[in-house]
Scaffold this motif. Structure first.
Motif, short mmCIF file in Angstrom:
data_model
loop_
_atom_site.label_atom_id
_atom_site.label_comp_id
_atom_site.label_asym_id
_atom_site.label_seq_id
_atom_site.Cartn_x
_atom_site.Cartn_y
_atom_site.Cartn_z
N HIS A 206 0.84 -1.20 0.00
CA HIS A 206 0.00 0.00 0.00
C HIS A 206 0.88 1.25 0.00
O HIS A 206 0.66 2.17 0.80
CB HIS A 206 -0.94 -0.02 1.20
N VAL A 207 1.84 1.29 -0.90
CA VAL A 207 2.77 2.42 -1.00
C VAL A 207 2.64 3.06 -2.38
O VAL A 207 2.25 2.39 -3.34
CB VAL A 207 4.23 1.98 -0.75
N PRO A 208 2.96 4.34 -2.51
CA PRO A 208 2.90 4.98 -3.82
C PRO A 208 4.00 4.46 -4.73
O PRO A 208 5.05 4.00 -4.27
CB PRO A 208 3.09 6.47 -3.51
N LEU A 209 3.76 4.53 -6.04
CA LEU A 209 4.78 4.14 -7.01
C LEU A 209 5.68 5.34 -7.27
O LEU A 209 5.24 6.38 -7.77
CB LEU A 209 4.13 3.68 -8.31
N THR A 210 6.95 5.20 -6.94
CA THR A 210 7.97 6.19 -7.22
C THR A 210 9.18 5.46 -7.79
O THR A 210 9.20 4.22 -7.85
CB THR A 210 8.39 6.94 -5.95
N GLU A 211 10.19 6.20 -8.18
CA GLU A 211 11.41 5.53 -8.65
C GLU A 211 12.03 4.70 -7.54
O GLU A 211 12.65 3.67 -7.80
CB GLU A 211 12.41 6.56 -9.18
N GLU A 212 11.84 5.11 -6.29
CA GLU A 212 12.40 4.37 -5.16
C GLU A 212 11.62 3.09 -4.88
O GLU A 212 12.19 2.10 -4.40
CB GLU A 212 12.42 5.24 -3.90
N THR A 213 10.31 3.08 -5.15
CA THR A 213 9.51 1.89 -4.84
C THR A 213 9.28 0.98 -6.03
O THR A 213 8.72 -0.11 -5.87
CB THR A 213 8.14 2.30 -4.26
N ARG A 214 9.68 1.39 -7.22
CA ARG A 214 9.53 0.53 -8.40
C ARG A 214 10.31 -0.77 -8.16
O ARG A 214 11.48 -0.75 -7.80
CB ARG A 214 10.03 1.24 -9.65
N HIS A 215 9.64 -1.90 -8.37
CA HIS A 215 10.22 -3.23 -8.12
C HIS A 215 10.72 -3.35 -6.68
O HIS A 215 11.73 -4.01 -6.41
CB HIS A 215 11.33 -3.54 -9.12
N LEU A 216 9.97 -2.74 -5.78
CA LEU A 216 10.27 -2.91 -4.35
C LEU A 216 10.31 -4.40 -4.00
O LEU A 216 11.14 -4.85 -3.20
CB LEU A 216 9.19 -2.19 -3.52
#
Length: 324
Positions: A206-216
């Motif tokens: 349940h986190v936003p999609l950012t460059e940091e969370t892409r393919h978390l």
């Protein structure tokens, strides 16, 4: 004085509630027939507002819309909008965070319970004439002996966490922006993202999609999870590396997945997820109810109406736009 114009770049929802809401407030509205840059620049030459659903809004397009003041997203996520570029140009960006909280939380819990209790496998077995309660796949959990890790404690994540606590699950929450006391007050345990991933029997995103969370959730994270763990994603498809997930499912390192969102939508015919075992899928439908469908375009238009009237818009996500 010219009546302000709102350009609706794209919308796959039925009806014209967004236009109707804007016009009822005395504003002009036009919906683009297609989304080429030239078409949008021509139709939006004097647009002060955009409403966008899926189309990418980047700095180059903003520069061709010289009067643009606000971009309102038909939806909660806003990764299709270059927020940094908007901020640099003094353009507000707003989303619609309230319209489907209950629906997404309910869909998430339903997916967790379906996979956590083996419902899909049971259903197939009964239809095939097999009557064995002990054949639940991947497993049948006892909530009090099961850890659900919730990544993100915003509107939806916090509701999911509280619902699961009500069912008796141990709930671990990872959210660097959520006060630890708020997590504890909900009966949950705060943890780092790495620790939450490692202890999860079921993991929900349940986190936003950012460059940091892409393919978390990629090969590294999957490798740190418990053998047989379940992954649930009703948030944004690119949070998960689908190739790595499919491989882990096929190898049996991950027990199951429940996915409402995908890296490419609709899900391509050659997606490896289609051949992976124990995958429950829905077509980006977690948001849907008749009530949410009614609310979404009205909320997106309401952002524009309030902003152009000089009123407070709580849904603005880039407050720094005003101090560029």
């Amino acid at each position: 004085m010219t009546t302000p114009l709102t350009l609706i770049t794209d919308c796959d929802l039925p009806g014209d509630a967004a236009e109707g809401t804007l016009r009822a407030a005395g504003l002009r509205a036009v919906r683009a027939p297609e989304t080429s840059a030239d078409t949008l620049a021509t139709l939006g030459a004097d647009a002060e507002a955009l409403i966008v659903q899926w189309h990418r809004i980047d700095g180059a397009l903003m520069d061709r819309l010289p009067r643009l003041r606000i971009i309102s997203r038909l939806g909660i996520g806003y990764d299709m909008i270059d927020v940094a570029a908007a901020t640099e140009r003094g353009i507000a960006v707003a989303n619609t965070p309230e319209y489907c909280i209950e629906e997404v939380a309910a869909h998430t819990v339903a997916m967790i319970m379906a996979q956590g209790r083996g419902l899909a496998a049971y259903d197939r077995a009964v239809r095939e004439g097999v009557w064995r309660a002990v054949d639940a796949r991947p497993f049948a959990v006892r909530p009090s002996r099961t850890t659900v890790s919730v990544l993100g404690f915003g509107r939806i994540g916090s509701l999911v966490a509280r619902g699961l606590r009500g069912l008796g699950f141990r709930v671990v929450v990872a959210d660097p922006y959520a006060p630890e006391q708020a997590v504890r007050d909900a009966g949950c345990e705060p943890a780092s993202i790495d620790d939450a991933i490692a202890v999860a029997d079921l993991l929900t995103l349940h986190v936003p999609l950012t460059e940091e969370t892409r393919h978390l959730i990629g090969a590294s994270a999957l490798g740190r999870m418990k053998p047989g763990a379940v992954i649930v994603n009703t948030c944004r498809g690119p949070l998960v590396d689908e190739g790595a997930l499919a491989e882990a499912l096929i190898d049996g390192r991950i027990g199951a997945a429940a996915l409402d969102v995908f890296e490419v939508e609709p899900l391509p015919a050659d997606s490896p997820l289609r051949a992976a075992p124990n995958v429950l899928m829905s077509p980006h439908a977690a948001w849907y109810s008749p009530q949410a469908l009614e609310d979404l375009p009205v909320h997106a238009a309401g952002n524009v109406i309030r902003f152009l009237a000089g009123d407070e818009v709580p849904a603005i996500v880039n407050r720094a736009y005003a101090i560029r």
